[in-house]
Design a protein around this motif. Structure first.
Motif, PDB file in Angstrom:
ATOM      1  N   GLN A 160      -9.893   9.457 -10.346  1.00 36.61           N
ATOM      2  CA  GLN A 160     -10.562  10.695 -10.749  1.00 36.61           C
ATOM      3  C   GLN A 160      -9.552  11.740 -11.210  1.00 36.61           C
ATOM      4  OE1 GLN A 160     -12.858  12.464  -7.591  1.00 36.61           O
ATOM      5  NE2 GLN A 160     -12.978  14.432  -8.610  1.00 36.61           N
ATOM      6  N   TYR A 161      -8.505  11.950 -10.445  1.00 38.02           N
ATOM      7  CA  TYR A 161      -7.528  12.975 -10.798  1.00 38.02           C
ATOM      8  C   TYR A 161      -6.603  12.531 -11.930  1.00 38.02           C
ATOM      9  CZ  TYR A 161      -9.081  16.256  -7.328  1.00 38.02           C
ATOM     10  OH  TYR A 161      -9.841  17.164  -6.627  1.00 38.02           O
ATOM     11  N   ALA A 162      -6.380  11.227 -12.048  1.00 37.49           N
ATOM     12  CA  ALA A 162      -5.567  10.728 -13.166  1.00 37.49           C
ATOM     13  C   ALA A 162      -6.323  10.941 -14.477  1.00 37.49           C
ATOM     14  CB  ALA A 162      -5.230   9.258 -12.978  1.00 37.49           C
ATOM     15  N   SER A 163      -7.610  10.670 -14.492  1.00 34.14           N
ATOM     16  CA  SER A 163      -8.374  10.850 -15.718  1.00 34.14           C
ATOM     17  C   SER A 163      -8.553  12.332 -16.034  1.00 34.14           C
ATOM     18  CB  SER A 163      -9.732  10.156 -15.639  1.00 34.14           C
ATOM     19  OG  SER A 163     -10.556  10.778 -14.683  1.00 34.14           O
ATOM     20  N   ALA A 164      -8.618  13.185 -15.025  1.00 36.24           N
ATOM     21  CA  ALA A 164      -8.763  14.633 -15.261  1.00 36.24           C
ATOM     22  C   ALA A 164      -7.491  15.215 -15.881  1.00 36.24           C
ATOM     23  CB  ALA A 164      -9.077  15.346 -13.959  1.00 36.24           C
ATOM     24  N   THR A 165      -6.336  14.677 -15.538  1.00 38.42           N
ATOM     25  CA  THR A 165      -5.083  15.189 -16.086  1.00 38.42           C
ATOM     26  C   THR A 165      -4.805  14.647 -17.486  1.00 38.42           C
ATOM     27  OG1 THR A 165      -3.780  13.461 -15.001  1.00 38.42           O
ATOM     28  CG2 THR A 165      -4.040  15.559 -13.825  1.00 38.42           C
ATOM     29  N   GLN A 166      -5.487  13.602 -17.888  1.00 38.96           N
ATOM     30  CA  GLN A 166      -5.294  13.034 -19.220  1.00 38.96           C
ATOM     31  C   GLN A 166      -6.123  13.749 -20.272  1.00 38.96           C
ATOM     32  OE1 GLN A 166      -6.098   8.865 -18.842  1.00 38.96           O
ATOM     33  NE2 GLN A 166      -4.272   8.472 -17.641  1.00 38.96           N
ATOM     34  N   HIS A 167      -7.058  14.586 -19.857  1.00 41.48           N
ATOM     35  CA  HIS A 167      -7.921  15.278 -20.825  1.00 41.48           C
ATOM     36  C   HIS A 167      -7.404  16.654 -21.127  1.00 41.48           C
ATOM     37  CE1 HIS A 167     -10.519  12.072 -19.398  1.00 41.48           C
ATOM     38  NE2 HIS A 167     -11.200  12.224 -20.517  1.00 41.48           N
ATOM     39  N   ASN A 178       0.798  -1.216   0.000  1.00 41.49           N
ATOM     40  CA  ASN A 178       0.000   0.000   0.000  1.00 41.49           C
ATOM     41  C   ASN A 178       0.835   1.272   0.000  1.00 41.49           C
ATOM     42  OD1 ASN A 178      -2.468  -1.422   0.108  1.00 41.49           O
ATOM     43  ND2 ASN A 178      -2.225  -1.685   2.299  1.00 41.49           N
ATOM     44  N   VAL A 179       2.150   1.177   0.121  1.00 37.60           N
ATOM     45  CA  VAL A 179       3.002   2.358   0.230  1.00 37.60           C
ATOM     46  C   VAL A 179       2.954   3.212  -1.026  1.00 37.60           C
ATOM     47  CG1 VAL A 179       5.397   3.139   0.441  1.00 37.60           C
ATOM     48  CG2 VAL A 179       4.524   1.385   1.984  1.00 37.60           C
ATOM     49  N   TYR A 180       3.136   2.633  -2.179  1.00 37.98           N
ATOM     50  CA  TYR A 180       3.211   3.431  -3.403  1.00 37.98           C
ATOM     51  C   TYR A 180       1.911   4.163  -3.736  1.00 37.98           C
ATOM     52  CZ  TYR A 180       7.795   1.451  -3.891  1.00 37.98           C
ATOM     53  OH  TYR A 180       9.096   1.093  -3.649  1.00 37.98           O
ATOM     54  N   PRO A 181       0.739   3.509  -3.650  1.00 32.49           N
ATOM     55  CA  PRO A 181      -0.488   4.279  -3.872  1.00 32.49           C
ATOM     56  C   PRO A 181      -0.662   5.407  -2.852  1.00 32.49           C
ATOM     57  CG  PRO A 181      -0.951   1.935  -4.042  1.00 32.49           C
ATOM     58  CD  PRO A 181       0.454   2.073  -3.522  1.00 32.49           C
ATOM     59  N   LEU A 182      -0.219   5.199  -1.628  1.00 29.61           N
ATOM     60  CA  LEU A 182      -0.338   6.252  -0.620  1.00 29.61           C
ATOM     61  C   LEU A 182       0.581   7.427  -0.931  1.00 29.61           C
ATOM     62  CD1 LEU A 182      -0.689   4.175   2.652  1.00 29.61           C
ATOM     63  CD2 LEU A 182      -2.431   5.628   1.587  1.00 29.61           C
ATOM     64  N   LEU A 183       1.747   7.157  -1.497  1.00 28.11           N
ATOM     65  CA  LEU A 183       2.621   8.253  -1.910  1.00 28.11           C
ATOM     66  C   LEU A 183       1.955   9.062  -3.017  1.00 28.11           C
ATOM     67  CD1 LEU A 183       6.092   6.467  -1.873  1.00 28.11           C
ATOM     68  CD2 LEU A 183       5.213   8.127  -0.212  1.00 28.11           C
ATOM     69  N   ASN A 184       1.300   8.392  -3.951  1.00 17.40           N
ATOM     70  CA  ASN A 184       0.541   9.080  -4.994  1.00 17.40           C
ATOM     71  C   ASN A 184      -0.605   9.890  -4.394  1.00 17.40           C
ATOM     72  OD1 ASN A 184       2.107   8.107  -7.090  1.00 17.40           O
ATOM     73  ND2 ASN A 184       0.806   6.324  -7.419  1.00 17.40           N
ATOM     74  N   LEU A 212      -1.350  13.944  -4.590  1.00 19.41           N
ATOM     75  CA  LEU A 212      -2.639  14.411  -5.091  1.00 19.41           C
ATOM     76  C   LEU A 212      -3.303  15.361  -4.093  1.00 19.41           C
ATOM     77  CD1 LEU A 212      -5.221  12.166  -6.805  1.00 19.41           C
ATOM     78  CD2 LEU A 212      -5.925  13.733  -5.039  1.00 19.41           C
ATOM     79  N   ILE A 213      -3.363  14.963  -2.827  1.00 20.24           N
ATOM     80  CA  ILE A 213      -3.999  15.802  -1.805  1.00 20.24           C
ATOM     81  C   ILE A 213      -3.180  17.064  -1.565  1.00 20.24           C
ATOM     82  CG2 ILE A 213      -4.700  15.935   0.621  1.00 20.24           C
ATOM     83  CD1 ILE A 213      -5.419  12.938   0.427  1.00 20.24           C
ATOM     84  N   SER A 214      -1.862  16.973  -1.596  1.00 19.67           N
ATOM     85  CA  SER A 214      -1.007  18.144  -1.408  1.00 19.67           C
ATOM     86  C   SER A 214      -1.259  19.190  -2.487  1.00 19.67           C
ATOM     87  CB  SER A 214       0.469  17.750  -1.416  1.00 19.67           C
ATOM     88  OG  SER A 214       0.769  16.953  -0.315  1.00 19.67           O
ATOM     89  N   LYS A 215      -1.474  18.753  -3.708  1.00 27.13           N
ATOM     90  CA  LYS A 215      -1.680  19.679  -4.829  1.00 27.13           C
ATOM     91  C   LYS A 215      -3.114  20.179  -4.933  1.00 27.13           C
ATOM     92  CE  LYS A 215       1.954  17.754  -7.713  1.00 27.13           C
ATOM     93  NZ  LYS A 215       2.273  16.964  -8.901  1.00 27.13           N
ATOM     94  N   ASN A 216      -4.087  19.339  -4.597  1.00 33.65           N
ATOM     95  CA  ASN A 216      -5.485  19.663  -4.861  1.00 33.65           C
ATOM     96  C   ASN A 216      -6.353  19.855  -3.625  1.00 33.65           C
ATOM     97  OD1 ASN A 216      -5.474  19.249  -7.898  1.00 33.65           O
ATOM     98  ND2 ASN A 216      -4.657  17.299  -7.174  1.00 33.65           N
TER      99      ASN A 216
END
Length: 89
Positions: free
Chosen positions: A82-89, A4-10, A14-18
Motif C-alpha cells: 500500500q505505501y509502496a504504491s502510494a509513493t510511486q504516484h 523475514n528480516v528484510y521485509p521487517l526492516l522495511n 514504514l511504521i516509523s514514518k507513517n
C-alpha cells in the motif's frame, strides 16, 4: 539469517514514518513497533504475535497460533504494498 528480516526492516521504516505514537513506539493498522535508542533492537507486536529483531539480524518470533502469525505477515505485506504504491504516484 531468517528470510523475514528484510521485509521487517522495511515495515519498521514504514511504521516509523507513517504510524501514530503509542506509549512505547509507533503503530499502524494494528502493528506496533518499538526500538531501542540505537535501533539495534526492534520489536513488533500485533494480535497474538511478538517478533524481535536484534543485533546482527538475530530473529525471534512468538505467536499464539499459526493463524495469528499468518495474519501478521499478510497485514505487513499489505502495508508495504500500500505505501509502496502510494509513493510511486
Amino acid at each position: 539469517m531468517n528470510k523475514n528480516v528484510y521485509p521487517l526492516l522495511n515495515l519498521y521504516e514504514l511504521i516509523s514514518k507513517n504510524g501514530h505514537p503509542t506509549a512505547f513506539g509507533k503503530a499502524l493498522d494494528g502493528i506496533e513497533v518499538t526500538s531501542d535508542p540505537d535501533g539495534y533492537h526492534l520489536e513488533f507486536h500485533s494480535q497474538g504475535v511478538d517478533i524481535v529483531l536484534g543485533f546482527h539480524n538475530t530473529y525471534k518470533e512468538r505467536w499464539d497460533s499459526k493463524t495469528d502469525l499468518d495474519q501478521f505477515y499478510k497485514k505487513a505485506d499489505n502495508l508495504i504494498k500500500q505505501y509502496a504504491s502510494a509513493t510511486q504516484h
